[in-house]
Design a protein around this motif. Sequence first.
Motif, PDB file in Angstrom:
ATOM      1  N   LYS A  58       3.779  -2.464   6.194  1.00 53.22           N
ATOM      2  CA  LYS A  58       3.330  -3.830   6.979  1.00 53.22           C
ATOM      3  C   LYS A  58       1.798  -3.637   7.241  1.00 53.22           C
ATOM      4  O   LYS A  58       1.181  -5.179   7.477  1.00 53.22           O
ATOM      5  CB  LYS A  58       3.583  -3.396   8.201  1.00 53.22           C
ATOM      6  N   ILE A  59       0.920  -2.624   6.930  1.00 49.59           N
ATOM      7  CA  ILE A  59      -0.444  -2.496   6.964  1.00 49.59           C
ATOM      8  C   ILE A  59      -0.686  -3.419   5.787  1.00 49.59           C
ATOM      9  O   ILE A  59      -2.242  -4.471   5.157  1.00 49.59           O
ATOM     10  CB  ILE A  59      -1.187  -1.490   6.544  1.00 49.59           C
ATOM     11  N   TYR A  60      -0.319  -3.178   4.687  1.00 49.93           N
ATOM     12  CA  TYR A  60      -0.464  -4.211   3.037  1.00 49.93           C
ATOM     13  C   TYR A  60      -0.040  -5.487   3.853  1.00 49.93           C
ATOM     14  O   TYR A  60      -1.296  -6.559   3.025  1.00 49.93           O
ATOM     15  CB  TYR A  60       0.005  -3.607   2.226  1.00 49.93           C
ATOM     16  N   LEU A  61       1.090  -5.986   3.803  1.00 48.17           N
ATOM     17  CA  LEU A  61       1.144  -7.528   4.457  1.00 48.17           C
ATOM     18  C   LEU A  61       0.298  -7.998   4.552  1.00 48.17           C
ATOM     19  O   LEU A  61      -0.035  -8.948   4.806  1.00 48.17           O
ATOM     20  CB  LEU A  61       2.624  -7.446   4.939  1.00 48.17           C
ATOM     21  N   ARG A  62      -0.961  -7.608   5.922  1.00 46.31           N
ATOM     22  CA  ARG A  62      -1.411  -7.651   6.931  1.00 46.31           C
ATOM     23  C   ARG A  62      -2.822  -7.817   6.375  1.00 46.31           C
ATOM     24  O   ARG A  62      -3.427  -8.919   6.567  1.00 46.31           O
ATOM     25  CB  ARG A  62      -1.069  -6.879   8.210  1.00 46.31           C
ATOM     26  N   LEU A  92     -12.516  -4.343  16.289  1.00 45.33           N
ATOM     27  CA  LEU A  92     -13.086  -4.248  13.905  1.00 45.33           C
ATOM     28  C   LEU A  92     -10.809  -3.721  13.837  1.00 45.33           C
ATOM     29  O   LEU A  92     -10.069  -3.037  14.177  1.00 45.33           O
ATOM     30  CB  LEU A  92     -13.799  -3.936  14.020  1.00 45.33           C
ATOM     31  N   GLU A  93     -10.681  -4.117  12.663  1.00 42.71           N
ATOM     32  CA  GLU A  93      -9.287  -4.059  12.185  1.00 42.71           C
ATOM     33  C   GLU A  93      -9.779  -2.390  11.167  1.00 42.71           C
ATOM     34  O   GLU A  93     -10.342  -3.365  10.236  1.00 42.71           O
ATOM     35  CB  GLU A  93      -8.540  -4.513  11.682  1.00 42.71           C
ATOM     36  N   MET A 152       0.608  -1.157  -0.639  1.00 42.54           N
ATOM     37  CA  MET A 152      -0.362  -0.075  -0.230  1.00 42.54           C
ATOM     38  C   MET A 152       0.773   1.118   0.058  1.00 42.54           C
ATOM     39  O   MET A 152       1.463   1.589   0.522  1.00 42.54           O
ATOM     40  CB  MET A 152      -0.846   0.213   1.330  1.00 42.54           C
ATOM     41  N   THR A 153       0.440   2.100  -0.649  1.00 41.88           N
ATOM     42  CA  THR A 153       1.058   3.141  -0.991  1.00 41.88           C
ATOM     43  C   THR A 153       0.302   4.465  -1.043  1.00 41.88           C
ATOM     44  O   THR A 153      -0.655   4.183  -0.896  1.00 41.88           O
ATOM     45  CB  THR A 153       2.375   3.244  -2.310  1.00 41.88           C
ATOM     46  N   LYS A 154       0.983   5.472  -0.185  1.00 39.92           N
ATOM     47  CA  LYS A 154       0.258   6.902  -0.739  1.00 39.92           C
ATOM     48  C   LYS A 154      -0.242   6.908  -1.566  1.00 39.92           C
ATOM     49  O   LYS A 154      -1.329   7.972  -1.594  1.00 39.92           O
ATOM     50  CB  LYS A 154       1.037   7.963  -0.019  1.00 39.92           C
ATOM     51  N   LEU A 197      -1.972   8.744   5.489  1.00 41.21           N
ATOM     52  CA  LEU A 197      -1.415   9.652   4.815  1.00 41.21           C
ATOM     53  C   LEU A 197      -0.220   9.927   5.059  1.00 41.21           C
ATOM     54  O   LEU A 197       0.620  10.212   4.879  1.00 41.21           O
ATOM     55  CB  LEU A 197      -2.298  10.630   3.933  1.00 41.21           C
ATOM     56  N   THR A 198      -0.176  10.037   7.031  1.00 37.74           N
ATOM     57  CA  THR A 198       0.877  10.446   7.753  1.00 37.74           C
ATOM     58  C   THR A 198       1.232   9.332   8.144  1.00 37.74           C
ATOM     59  O   THR A 198       3.090  10.064   8.060  1.00 37.74           O
ATOM     60  CB  THR A 198       0.016  10.943   8.449  1.00 37.74           C
ATOM     61  N   TRP A 199       1.245   8.031   7.797  1.00 34.21           N
ATOM     62  CA  TRP A 199       2.358   6.904   7.857  1.00 34.21           C
ATOM     63  C   TRP A 199       3.800   6.695   7.171  1.00 34.21           C
ATOM     64  O   TRP A 199       3.444   7.779   5.668  1.00 34.21           O
ATOM     65  CB  TRP A 199       2.256   6.110   8.308  1.00 34.21           C
ATOM     66  N   ASP A 200       4.637   6.591   8.144  1.00 33.09           N
ATOM     67  CA  ASP A 200       6.266   5.887   6.612  1.00 33.09           C
ATOM     68  C   ASP A 200       5.954   4.623   6.162  1.00 33.09           C
ATOM     69  O   ASP A 200       5.066   4.109   5.515  1.00 33.09           O
ATOM     70  CB  ASP A 200       7.025   5.995   7.409  1.00 33.09           C
TER      71      ASP A 200
END
Length: 65
Positions: free
Chosen positions: A59-63, A41-42, A1-3, A50-53
């Motif tokens: 990591k979110i995308y992989l999860r 809930l997730e 996942m990208t910005k 958008l503020t995350w690096d």
Amino acid sequence: MTKEHISQLMEQGYHIIEFGVPRKVEGDLWEYLSGLDGELLEIFILEELLTWDDVQLEKIYLRLT
């Protein structure tokens, strides 16, 4: 996942990602979230993502996949 991907989802009218699925929230977002009664809930708020690096987003995308 990208910005860029997150921005595209927001442009399409999505507000959150819930269990890996982009969702549009009708009405007030924060009211919707507070109405979940503390359910485990997730949920990720796109605007906040958008503020995350890039490492955190990966990591979110992989999860979620």
